[in-house]
Scaffold this motif. Sequence first.
Motif, PDB file in Angstrom:
ATOM      1  N   GLU A 119       0.824  -1.207   0.000  1.00 33.23           N
ATOM      2  CA  GLU A 119       0.000   0.000   0.000  1.00 33.23           C
ATOM      3  C   GLU A 119       0.861   1.261   0.000  1.00 33.23           C
ATOM      4  O   GLU A 119       0.513   2.254  -0.642  1.00 33.23           O
ATOM      5  CB  GLU A 119      -0.924  -0.010   1.227  1.00 33.23           C
ATOM      6  N   TYR A 120       2.015   1.256   0.687  1.00 29.70           N
ATOM      7  CA  TYR A 120       2.831   2.462   0.715  1.00 29.70           C
ATOM      8  C   TYR A 120       3.299   2.830  -0.688  1.00 29.70           C
ATOM      9  O   TYR A 120       3.454   4.015  -1.023  1.00 29.70           O
ATOM     10  CB  TYR A 120       4.026   2.298   1.661  1.00 29.70           C
ATOM     11  N   GLN A 121       3.523   1.825  -1.562  1.00 32.34           N
ATOM     12  CA  GLN A 121       3.917   2.102  -2.942  1.00 32.34           C
ATOM     13  C   GLN A 121       2.763   2.728  -3.716  1.00 32.34           C
ATOM     14  O   GLN A 121       2.962   3.646  -4.519  1.00 32.34           O
ATOM     15  CB  GLN A 121       4.376   0.806  -3.614  1.00 32.34           C
ATOM     16  N   SER A 155      -4.902 -11.528  12.809  1.00 37.08           N
ATOM     17  CA  SER A 155      -4.073 -11.403  14.006  1.00 37.08           C
ATOM     18  C   SER A 155      -2.959 -10.396  13.799  1.00 37.08           C
ATOM     19  O   SER A 155      -2.565  -9.679  14.738  1.00 37.08           O
ATOM     20  CB  SER A 155      -3.486 -12.768  14.392  1.00 37.08           C
ATOM     21  N   ASP A 156      -2.428 -10.298  12.579  1.00 33.63           N
ATOM     22  CA  ASP A 156      -1.379  -9.323  12.295  1.00 33.63           C
ATOM     23  C   ASP A 156      -1.894  -7.895  12.474  1.00 33.63           C
ATOM     24  O   ASP A 156      -1.205  -7.033  13.039  1.00 33.63           O
ATOM     25  CB  ASP A 156      -0.853  -9.503  10.865  1.00 33.63           C
ATOM     26  N   ILE A 157      -3.110  -7.630  11.974  1.00 33.90           N
ATOM     27  CA  ILE A 157      -3.685  -6.288  12.090  1.00 33.90           C
ATOM     28  C   ILE A 157      -3.957  -5.951  13.551  1.00 33.90           C
ATOM     29  O   ILE A 157      -3.636  -4.854  14.026  1.00 33.90           O
ATOM     30  CB  ILE A 157      -4.976  -6.182  11.258  1.00 33.90           C
ATOM     31  N   GLU A 158      -4.549  -6.886  14.287  1.00 30.61           N
ATOM     32  CA  GLU A 158      -4.857  -6.639  15.696  1.00 30.61           C
ATOM     33  C   GLU A 158      -3.584  -6.391  16.507  1.00 30.61           C
ATOM     34  O   GLU A 158      -3.544  -5.511  17.375  1.00 30.61           O
ATOM     35  CB  GLU A 158      -5.642  -7.827  16.259  1.00 30.61           C
ATOM     36  N   ALA A 200      -4.221  -1.623   9.033  1.00 29.96           N
ATOM     37  CA  ALA A 200      -4.744  -2.665   8.147  1.00 29.96           C
ATOM     38  C   ALA A 200      -4.024  -2.650   6.805  1.00 29.96           C
ATOM     39  O   ALA A 200      -3.618  -3.699   6.280  1.00 29.96           O
ATOM     40  CB  ALA A 200      -6.244  -2.472   7.956  1.00 29.96           C
ATOM     41  N   TRP A 201      -3.850  -1.448   6.238  1.00 33.56           N
ATOM     42  CA  TRP A 201      -3.194  -1.344   4.943  1.00 33.56           C
ATOM     43  C   TRP A 201      -1.725  -1.753   5.015  1.00 33.56           C
ATOM     44  O   TRP A 201      -1.135  -2.163   4.013  1.00 33.56           O
ATOM     45  CB  TRP A 201      -3.286   0.085   4.415  1.00 33.56           C
ATOM     46  N   SER A 202      -1.113  -1.645   6.177  1.00 34.20           N
ATOM     47  CA  SER A 202       0.314  -1.967   6.311  1.00 34.20           C
ATOM     48  C   SER A 202       0.572  -3.457   6.444  1.00 34.20           C
ATOM     49  O   SER A 202       1.726  -3.879   6.523  1.00 34.20           O
ATOM     50  CB  SER A 202       0.898  -1.245   7.539  1.00 34.20           C
ATOM     51  N   THR A 203      -0.480  -4.244   6.458  1.00 37.60           N
ATOM     52  CA  THR A 203      -0.335  -5.689   6.630  1.00 37.60           C
ATOM     53  C   THR A 203      -0.161  -6.371   5.276  1.00 37.60           C
ATOM     54  O   THR A 203      -0.917  -6.115   4.337  1.00 37.60           O
ATOM     55  CB  THR A 203      -1.571  -6.270   7.354  1.00 37.60           C
ATOM     56  N   ALA A 204       0.844  -7.218   5.170  1.00 37.64           N
ATOM     57  CA  ALA A 204       1.129  -7.899   3.907  1.00 37.64           C
ATOM     58  C   ALA A 204      -0.067  -8.725   3.459  1.00 37.64           C
ATOM     59  O   ALA A 204      -0.697  -9.418   4.254  1.00 37.64           O
ATOM     60  CB  ALA A 204       2.348  -8.806   4.067  1.00 37.64           C
ATOM     61  N   GLY A 205      -0.389  -8.655   2.170  1.00 40.76           N
ATOM     62  CA  GLY A 205      -1.464  -9.448   1.601  1.00 40.76           C
ATOM     63  C   GLY A 205      -2.780  -8.719   1.477  1.00 40.76           C
ATOM     64  O   GLY A 205      -3.670  -9.192   0.762  1.00 40.76           O
ATOM     65  N   VAL A 206      -2.949  -7.593   2.145  1.00 39.65           N
ATOM     66  CA  VAL A 206      -4.220  -6.865   2.102  1.00 39.65           C
ATOM     67  C   VAL A 206      -4.343  -6.098   0.783  1.00 39.65           C
ATOM     68  O   VAL A 206      -3.447  -5.365   0.390  1.00 39.65           O
ATOM     69  CB  VAL A 206      -4.331  -5.888   3.296  1.00 39.65           C
TER      70      VAL A 206
END
Length: 217
Positions: A119-121, A155-158, A200-206
């Motif tokens: 998302e940062y890209q 779980s990564d987002i939480e 949420a956006w910083s989590t890989a795969g979203v």
Amino acid sequence: MKTDRQLKDDITSELRWEPSVNAEQIGVEVKDGVVTLAGQTDSYAEKWNAEQAAQRVSGVRALAVTMDVKLAGPHRRSDSEIAASAAGALQWKTYWANDTVKVVVENGWLILAGEVEWEYQRQEAANALRYLTGVKGISNNIVIKTKVTVGSVKSDIEAAMKRRAIADAATIRVEVHGADVTLSGTVKSWPERELARYSAWSTAGVQNVVNNIVVSY
């Protein structure tokens, strides 16, 4: 809790404090904490900065933007000129976008397409083009490629929200369907709502985030 009048006064003051915005050209209306910005700006960058200024004010529950971008003579450029500048900006301001992001210009409006991994890209591409002369708006249609399994996304987002000290993390619900994430629940401020979305956006795969979190003061 602020009244609508207090919130309007605070937003008007914030717009006047923001040096990149001509507050005299922007009208502010507030109803039940929902803010509407109207009027016109001299550039898309100024419009975007006005939106950011309004969101910084405590008490804003939602934001609607009906401002128009009115380019003065020296700031008007042809679509071909804007397209050339956009290609150069992506080349100089990003290290990955040359072959992955494409830009179409229609009447000064930039439409971004392509695929990136994070998302940062996606946001970096828009940031690289926002201040170009002649731009009236940006539609960021860049999609995020999924390169990892998303079973652990929830779980990564939480965990990310807890690390970032979101006070209302326990009141935020995270639902994951494939690569799509939906956030719901309540928080006490707009910055916390935005931080949850960013987590949420910083989590890989979203690939997509729907932010239904309500700001409750």
